[in-house]
Design a protein around this motif. Structure first.
Motif, PDB file in Angstrom:
ATOM      1  N   TRP A 102       0.863  -1.181   0.000  1.00 30.44           N
ATOM      2  CA  TRP A 102       0.000   0.000   0.000  1.00 30.44           C
ATOM      3  C   TRP A 102       0.905   1.238   0.000  1.00 30.44           C
TER       4      TRP A 102
ATOM      5  N   GLU B 146       0.472   3.652   3.247  1.00 30.20           N
ATOM      6  CA  GLU B 146      -0.805   3.607   3.962  1.00 30.20           C
ATOM      7  C   GLU B 146      -0.795   2.386   4.878  1.00 30.20           C
ATOM      8  N   ARG B 147      -1.025   2.647   6.162  1.00 29.90           N
ATOM      9  CA  ARG B 147      -1.031   1.578   7.173  1.00 29.90           C
ATOM     10  C   ARG B 147       0.307   0.832   7.237  1.00 29.90           C
TER      11      ARG B 147
ATOM     12  N   VAL C 202      -3.606   0.436  -3.214  1.00 25.57           N
ATOM     13  CA  VAL C 202      -4.909   0.246  -3.875  1.00 25.57           C
ATOM     14  C   VAL C 202      -5.648   1.571  -4.049  1.00 25.57           C
ATOM     15  N   ASN C 203      -5.372   2.527  -3.172  1.00 24.27           N
ATOM     16  CA  ASN C 203      -5.870   3.889  -3.404  1.00 24.27           C
ATOM     17  C   ASN C 203      -4.869   4.497  -4.383  1.00 24.27           C
TER      18      ASN C 203
ATOM     19  N   LYS D 197      -9.237  -1.263  -6.797  1.00 23.27           N
ATOM     20  CA  LYS D 197     -10.194  -0.896  -5.754  1.00 23.27           C
ATOM     21  C   LYS D 197     -11.145   0.091  -6.414  1.00 23.27           C
TER      22      LYS D 197
ATOM     23  N   GLU E 204     -14.699   3.631  -0.759  1.00 19.26           N
ATOM     24  CA  GLU E 204     -14.025   4.683  -0.007  1.00 19.26           C
ATOM     25  C   GLU E 204     -13.565   5.821  -0.914  1.00 19.26           C
TER      26      GLU E 204
ATOM     27  N   ARG F  11     -11.122  -6.054  -6.362  1.00 17.84           N
ATOM     28  CA  ARG F  11     -11.395  -6.199  -4.921  1.00 17.84           C
ATOM     29  C   ARG F  11     -12.895  -6.103  -4.610  1.00 17.84           C
TER      30      ARG F  11
ATOM     31  N   PHE G 110     -13.811  -5.268  -1.560  1.00 12.48           N
ATOM     32  CA  PHE G 110     -13.892  -4.436  -0.341  1.00 12.48           C
ATOM     33  C   PHE G 110     -14.714  -3.187  -0.649  1.00 12.48           C
TER      34      PHE G 110
ATOM     35  N   LYS H 227     -11.358  -9.794   1.161  1.00 14.57           N
ATOM     36  CA  LYS H 227     -10.703  -9.786   2.482  1.00 14.57           C
ATOM     37  C   LYS H 227     -11.171 -11.002   3.275  1.00 14.57           C
TER      38      LYS H 227
ATOM     39  N   ASP I  24     -13.394  -5.692   8.046  1.00 21.86           N
ATOM     40  CA  ASP I  24     -12.133  -5.057   7.686  1.00 21.86           C
ATOM     41  C   ASP I  24     -10.981  -5.459   8.600  1.00 21.86           C
TER      42      ASP I  24
ATOM     43  N   GLU J  85      -2.454  -3.110  10.990  1.00 24.71           N
ATOM     44  CA  GLU J  85      -3.291  -1.913  11.124  1.00 24.71           C
ATOM     45  C   GLU J  85      -4.164  -1.983  12.378  1.00 24.71           C
ATOM     46  N   TYR J  86      -4.742  -3.141  12.614  1.00 25.40           N
ATOM     47  CA  TYR J  86      -5.677  -3.296  13.731  1.00 25.40           C
ATOM     48  C   TYR J  86      -5.115  -4.201  14.822  1.00 25.40           C
TER      49      TYR J  86
ATOM     50  N   HIS K 136      -6.492   3.867  14.251  1.00 25.15           N
ATOM     51  CA  HIS K 136      -6.778   2.475  14.619  1.00 25.15           C
ATOM     52  C   HIS K 136      -5.756   1.878  15.577  1.00 25.15           C
TER      53      HIS K 136
ATOM     54  N   TYR L 149      -2.117   7.287   9.368  1.00 20.43           N
ATOM     55  CA  TYR L 149      -1.175   6.272   8.930  1.00 20.43           C
ATOM     56  C   TYR L 149       0.119   6.251   9.737  1.00 20.43           C
TER      57      TYR L 149
END
Ligand code: BDP
Length: 680
Positions: A142, A150-151, A192-193, A270, A274, A307, A309, A342, A347, A375-376, A496, A668
């Motif tokens: 990412w 990202e993340r 992906v973004n 993606k 979002e 994806r 998602f 996923k 998520d 991330e989580y 997160h 991030y």
């Protein structure tokens, strides 16, 4: 004096495997790959070929590894067809080994296997035949074009876009080698973004030079693409997938890419998620969008990973939305499209049930997306060995029902690649499981420990066992002190990292806020997804559906995912739900302290730099576990109005203190230990 120094160095070398190389984690699990190229003089490694390709040269380097030096190794490239493109066969007798494959890359995979067996002190198998479970085993970066990730919690992006293509970092080759050594054969190098610029001529030339470096290692490059690229890059008036000009634009783009990178893998998309553009912006479906890209790639044998998602609110329950959007499209995708799903329906939470979409599109190729980056799960401050989480997925979703596995990588430009030194194990585990989902979490943990942290021959069995147990229990520990019994998404908004079950951001989407998920009230806690609630259970097949729908039969680790449960409901242990929640937070916290002790006891056997790095992070983890425990127990107590059970330590913070923690970091970033200290 010289002798003393020498014997000291010898002693160190005996304790730390391969300590001739820097012990900063930069060599990952590959400390003993030799630098030797094929020599003219006789060697213990011979090929049934005169001239070695770059791939076979790499195989040679692996087979010249120190721990294989007493073997006489013959490599044959005349393997049976049954080995396929990437398989290999090893047969060993005494000190003689034969490695057979059909292809150069098969031989390279076999060579890494031999090195792994020898380096980790396992006995040479008399006969071993290996073929990967999936043709595609791929990392997802990412990484943004400005160098941020990202993340990502291990520094900046590895890709030095400004220097490319003229100057290439030696880490690109090391990265490719590390991936090949665990069977990873694809990499999506950008977020992906996706920025449309990734498809500009200037970037494609840079990507070409990466692809050239990765090629000998069997690692193909893929790109995340922005669906509106034709508009952004060439001012087309539309990106409508049914518009012939748009199709033409993508066809030309694909032709251009393949001219530069003949073995280019394909696109990851993606779309309509979002804020990302997608076919639905033009009144078309996901299938229309994916098939248009698929047509552009098909003549070159490229694929589209599309994806799933997505979560446009077509139902009040976010967990149902991807299924509702995608299931009706089953059978409508072109043959070179794979739907990338996923592992869970929401998520990447510390624990989710599997996504029911896996069982709902029988006529469509599907692949799983795991998240390696934490991330989580405490970013790179917490220890969470993730193989058990991924194995849990495979308990529900037969490995044979999907076509490929993707992992959102935890790699950055930190010296040790992954920030937390032990998080390397997750990169390793992803590769090993994508090759063979039948491997156990324990096998993989033990292998990784032996290849990296500890030399099996010098480390007492008890220490090895405790370290292995620490890895194996670590994900459940994180679940316990963050979100036990099926709780989910009660994180702080944005980054997160810490707990914020009370979080309320005016104007935010309700399904980005914790109380949408935990629904605590005076009656109980949890999201009712049974037929009396959102009925998300309906998306699962029988008999699982009925089991999940029944509060008394639902697996307790998923209870609050599927049910709103009264505080005083008795669980299997005979204790009430409230008591069980409190005890889980305590158990998680206690375990984090136990890990500090296990680590301390292993000190004499671990490289000092890595030791103190991990020691620091384990301390942070305990502090955070306390934070989670106090914040969640005190907050939920406002609803349950019940006393904290006697076996649980009383909180050391007040709820107000916990609510006042403001890490002041962006989405991030990961909080540093200093920042965490300052805030508490
Ligand atoms: C979420 C992340 C977000 C990603 C998104 C995705 O918070 O940064 O862009 O997933 O997977 O988990 O697209």
């Amino acid at each position: 004096m010289r002798n003393h120094i020498l014997s000291f160095l010898i002693a160190i070398a005996a304790i730390f495997p391969g300590s001739a190389v820097a012990a900063d984690g930069s060599h990952l699990w590959l400390k003993s790959v030799s630098n030797t190229r094929q020599e003219m003089q006789p060697t213990n490694v011979t090929f049934d070929r005169k001239k070695l390709s770059p791939t076979l040269n790499e195989a040679f380097r692996a087979l010249k590894g120190e721990s294989l030096k007493n073997y006489d190794i013959k490599v044959s490239l005349k393997g049976p067809k049954s080995l396929g493109k990437e398989g290999y066969e090893i047969s060993a007798s005494g000190n003689k080994i034969t490695l057979t494959a059909n292809t150069d890359i098969g031989a390279l995979y076999g060579a890494y296997t031999l090195l792994r067996i020898a380096d980790s002190g396992q006995p040479m198998p008399e006969e071993l035949v290996e073929k990967p479970a999936y043709d595609l085993r791929i990392l997802n970066h990412w990484d943004n074009l400005d160098g941020t990730i990202e993340r990502g919690y291990a520094g900046k992006s590895l890709w030095e876009w400004e220097q490319l293509p003229d100057s290439v970092s030696p880490r690109y080759e090391a990265y490719a080698r590390a991936n090949a050594s665990i069977g990873i054969n694809g990499t999506v190098i950008n977020n992906v973004n996706a920025s449309p610029n990734i498809l500009s001529d200037s970037y494609l030339n840079k990507i070409k030079s990466l692809a050239n470096i990765f090629r000998p290692f069997g690692l193909k490059v893929y790109l995340s693409v922005n669906f509106a690229s034709p508009m952004a890059l060439d001012s087309l008036p539309t990106a409508d997938p049914l518009d012939p000009q748009v199709q033409k634009w993508w066809n030309k783009k694909a032709d251009k890419i393949y001219k530069l990178i003949p073995d280019f893998g394909g696109f990851l998309v993606k779309a309509n998620s979002e804020g990302q553009p997608g076919p639905m912006d033009f009144g078309r479906t996901h299938a229309d969008g994916a098939n248009m890209l698929a047509r552009a790639l098909a003549p070159h044998k490229g694929i589209v990973m599309w994806r799933s998602f997505v979560y446009s609110p077509i139902d009040a329950d976010r967990a149902k939305q991807a299924y509702m959007e995608f299931q009706p499209l089953d059978g409508e995708f072109a043959p070179n499209v794979i739907i990338q799903i996923k592992n869970g329906p929401v998520d990447f939470q510390p624990r989710e049930p599997y996504s029911p979409l896996f069982g709902a599109m029988p006529s469509t190729p599907k692949m799983v997306e795991f998240q390696i980056t934490q991330e989580y799960l405490g970013h790179s401050n917490h220890l969470a060995y993730l193989a058990p989480m991924w194995k849990e997925f495979f308990e529900y979703v037969p490995a044979s029902s999907i076509k490929a596995a993707a992992g959102v990588t935890n790699i950055g430009n930190d010296k040790n690649w992954t920030g937390h030194p032990l998080a390397q194990a997750n990169w390793y585990a992803f590769g090993r499981l994508a090759w063979n989902p039948e491997l156990t979490s324990e096998q993989i943990a033990d292998e990784w420990l032996a290849l990296t942290l500890i030399a099996p021959t010098n480390t007492p069995a008890e220490i090895r066992k405790n370290l292995s147990d620490m890895l194996l229990t670590s994900r459940e520990t994180v679940v316990d002190y963050m979100m036990p019994l099926g709780l989910h998404h009660i994180f702080a908004f944005g980054h997160h990292y810490g707990p914020e079950p009370w979080c309320d951001v005016p104007g935010a989407r309700p399904d980005w806020l914790p109380n949408y998920y935990h629904r605590a009230d005076s009656a109980g806690i949890g999201f009712d997804r049974s037929p009396s609630g959102s009925n998300a259970v309906e998306q699962y097949p029988e008999p699982l559906r009925s089991q999940l729908a029944d509060m008394d039969k639902c697996p307790e680790e998923l209870l609050l995912w599927f049910h709103h449960v009264p505080w005083l409901k008795k669980l299997k242990s005979g204790r009430t739900l409230w008591d069980e929640i409190c005890i889980a937070y305590q158990r998680g916290y206690d375990k984090s302290i136990e890990y500090q002790k296990v680590w301390e006891a292993a000190k004499p056997y671990i490289d000092p730099e890595i030791f103190s790095d991990v020691q620091q992070r384990l301390m942070t983890q305990t502090r955070d576990a306390q934070w989670w425990k106090d914040a969640c127990i005190l907050y939920f107590q406002e609803f349950s109005k019940l006393p904290i059970p006697s076996e649980v330590d009383p909180p050391v913070h007040t709820l107000t203190e916990m609510k006042n923690i403001n890490l002041g970091i962006s989405n991030y970033e990961s909080p540093t230990p200093e920042l965490l200290n300052r805030n508490r």
